[in-house]
Design an enzyme around this catalytic site. Structure first.
Site, mmCIF file in Angstrom:
data_model
loop_
_atom_site.group_PDB
_atom_site.id
_atom_site.type_symbol
_atom_site.label_atom_id
_atom_site.label_comp_id
_atom_site.label_asym_id
_atom_site.label_seq_id
_atom_site.Cartn_x
_atom_site.Cartn_y
_atom_site.Cartn_z
ATOM 1 N N ARG A 214 0.907 -1.168 0.067
ATOM 2 C CA ARG A 214 0.071 -0.029 -0.030
ATOM 3 C C ARG A 214 0.770 1.346 -0.012
ATOM 4 O O ARG A 214 1.862 1.395 0.754
ATOM 5 C CB ARG A 214 -0.925 0.012 1.281
ATOM 6 C CG ARG A 214 -1.889 -1.150 1.538
ATOM 7 C CD ARG A 214 -3.117 -0.603 2.114
ATOM 8 N NE ARG A 214 -3.824 0.455 1.201
ATOM 9 C CZ ARG A 214 -4.682 1.234 1.830
ATOM 10 N NH1 ARG A 214 -4.941 1.604 2.969
ATOM 11 N NH2 ARG A 214 -5.234 2.221 0.745
ATOM 12 N N HIS A 217 0.163 6.151 3.964
ATOM 13 C CA HIS A 217 -1.185 7.138 3.940
ATOM 14 C C HIS A 217 -1.489 7.286 5.397
ATOM 15 O O HIS A 217 -0.777 6.545 6.353
ATOM 16 C CB HIS A 217 -2.132 6.303 3.514
ATOM 17 C CG HIS A 217 -2.263 4.927 3.872
ATOM 18 N ND1 HIS A 217 -1.572 3.655 3.322
ATOM 19 C CD2 HIS A 217 -3.053 4.430 4.844
ATOM 20 C CE1 HIS A 217 -2.044 2.848 3.978
ATOM 21 N NE2 HIS A 217 -2.789 3.100 4.997
#
Ligand SMILES: [Fe+2]
Length: 301
Positions: A214, A217
């Site tokens: 990922r 974030h």
């Protein structure tokens, strides 16, 4: 009685469920049966593959603990979470409200509270950044007393839930906006991370030759009295995997780039991001927008 064949078994199952009192349950289960049967026909599912799927789902359930939710991870990696998220956003997002994103498997309820500009990094160390701005309504007016929950990985790409002692919370916290709707969070620059690869979902992702990462974030959950809860995340634009998120969570409007000297930052010497979140008034029919959960609420110890 009529003998069932591969063309009539689907209707027979749906007919037997037709007296389900709850109409929504009846609709959902009939749709599930119809599509599962269509799927089995399309791929010509064999008994060996059927048993393999049962084994996979059994191991997925067994991998779940109060600190790990392998089923949410499976849903995420198959894009189902994102689909549910996008459909909910389309149906319920009002006006110019900030786009939503996945809650994911690492959210925890009752995280510690912090004051304006304080750091969520209690134990972790690494390069710092600041996130600041306002929580506003659709008219651009500041929303006072909104709760801004934030959680993210440390600078090594790990959540507290993945640490040696997952009962200790770190890199997560709750803030309240001031009278003008302002918030300021000091934190560490999150690192992009691989989803947990040591379980059945990781094995699936590896088999598919996906990278499993990922992009970096910061998760956000923003709520205020009378407003629709906003579940979203901000993604760091310089991450190499910004365009190939394994769980499909990124939207262009949620991509940010920290800069030194940001105007209005409580500490302009630290790379800062200004981001204003717009929240919408709660609708009468409103339901939860959380695509995810605190793992401890889903699995008993
Ligand atoms: Fe995450």
């Amino acid at each position: 009685m009529a003998d069932l064949n591969q063309d009539t078994v689907t209707d027979a199952v749906i007919a037997q469920m037709a007296d389900t009192p709850d109409p929504r349950m009846r609709e959902v289960m009939a749709g599930l049966v119809r599509h599962m049967h269509a799927f089995a026909r399309e791929v010509k599912l064999t008994p060996t593959e059927w048993l393999g799927a049962i084994d996979f789902l059994t191991r997925t359930g067994q991998a779940c603990t109060p600190y790990r939710q392998e089923f949410i991870l499976l849903s995420d990696a198959l894009g189902l979470s994102r689909l549910v998220n996008l459909m909910d956003d389309t149906a319920n997002r009002v006006g110019e409200a900030t786009e939503t994103s996945l809650l994911g498997p690492f959210y925890r309820e009752s995280s510690p509270t912090f004051g304006y500009g304080e750091s969520i990094a209690v134990h972790a160390e690494g390069p710092e950044m600041v996130l600041f701005g306002r929580v506003v309504d659709e008219g651009g007016n500041g929303v006072p007393d909104a709760i801004v929950e934030v959680w993210q990985t440390d600078a090594d790409g790990a959540y507290d839930l993945q640490a040696n002692d997952p009962s200790v919370m770190d890199m997560r916290g709750q803030y309240r906006t001031d009278a003008g709707g302002n918030y300021a969070i000091r934190t560490l620059v999150p690192l992009g991370y691989s989803i947990p690869m040591d379980g059945p979902v990781g094995a699936m992702v590896r088999t598919q030759q996906r990278h499993g990462f990922r992009p970096a974030h910061i998760h956000m959950l923003i709520g205020a009295e009378g407003y629709r809860e906003l579940v979203t995340a901000l993604y760091l634009g310089d991450d190499p995997n910004i365009d190939s998120d394994t769980v499909f969570g990124v939207s262009e409007s949620l991509v940010v780039r920290p800069v030194v000297g940001a105007e209005g930052s409580p500490d302009p010497s630290v790379p800062s991001v200004r981001y204003d979140f717009t929240i919408a008034r709660r609708a009468a029919h409103d339901t939860s927008a959380r695509v995810g959960a605190d793992p401890s609420k889903l699995a008993a110890e």
